[in-house]
Design an enzyme around this catalytic site. Sequence first.
Site, mmCIF file in Angstrom:
data_model
loop_
_atom_site.group_PDB
_atom_site.id
_atom_site.type_symbol
_atom_site.label_atom_id
_atom_site.label_comp_id
_atom_site.label_asym_id
_atom_site.label_seq_id
_atom_site.Cartn_x
_atom_site.Cartn_y
_atom_site.Cartn_z
ATOM 1 C CB CYS A 19 8.032 -1.328 -6.968
ATOM 2 S SG CYS A 19 7.431 0.192 -7.847
ATOM 3 C CB CYS B 166 5.069 -1.585 -8.516
ATOM 4 S SG CYS B 166 6.453 -1.169 -9.228
ATOM 5 C CG ASP B 167 3.324 -4.440 -6.068
ATOM 6 O OD1 ASP B 167 3.097 -4.700 -7.500
ATOM 7 O OD2 ASP B 167 4.446 -5.106 -5.901
#
Length: 327
Positions: free
Chosen positions: A155, A158-159
């Site tokens: 992701c 996300c990261d």
Amino acid sequence: MNKVLTIVFLFSFVFAIEPIVPVMVLGGGVGSLTSALYLARAGIVPLVIEGPNPGGLIIQSHSVQNWPGEMEISGNDLAEKLRKQVLANGVKLIQEEVVSVDFSKRPYLITTRPLGETTTTQRATNSVIIAMGSKPNFLGIPGEDTYWGKGISNCAICDGSLYRGKRVGIVGAGDAAVLEGLYLSNIAKEVTVFVRKNAFKGIEEKRIKALAAKPNVKILFLSEVNEVKGVKGRLTSVMVKTKDKPVYEFPLDGLFLAIGSKPNSSLFKGQLDLDAQGYIVLKNTQETSVPGIYAIGDIVDPIYKQAITAAGDGAKAALQAERRLSE
């Protein structure tokens, strides 16, 4: 004979007065816990079947920086804060897995069993919120398990911020890989996309051209990542195989897998409407093809797959369930 009839009657009476759970929530992630919180605050105490992964996929994120109100928090700590909040509101969490469901009539029946055991328990409920998520696809190569969450992610949203000014790689050939590449190109110093075939299989031609035009993006067609290496618990490189070169080491700080995921929906085949990819089909906001059955998060969402969108789904499903039960 009278004694036998009396025993049968007593057993039937005991079974009949066993309370039906107003709402059961299947899953232990952010969306599930949000649903449970909203229900409990509305005076409807649900039963949450957490499954084998309490906290959900977010616990694999070592650093979450896009959750409202938190500058930075580990996924595990975020999930634990949510669990404590729902427990403080009287919600009961059970770490069991769902074995089967029967949505053919109300009350609906949910069969579960403790993890690693064979004994099952069947519970009746008037409403269900399904939050069982999806399972990401993996490459199945050496080092993947070792460095998952320590340099490997699925992701970028996300990261991606963890790799600002660094070198990252993306494995994939579909629209997801292109979107991840465009997103990371605005953050990372260098982005390399590893494509097994000689072309992308995505349908967004304009986005593919936009990605290829990025000065810090390199696209390696006919390339295959077949091993992940690292030092002191962090990914440092991958081994790459190409058509024209022998296997060689490619230095990276992070690797993103954009190779899809599968919704954990096999239990609901024949019970609910599913699409061609196995995602639960929604008919009315979060309601499924069966009235009183709701689904949220990754099991209905092939696009966004974010903790915050799952939480939003969870709030909506809880409000829908509460409204239906009150009627």
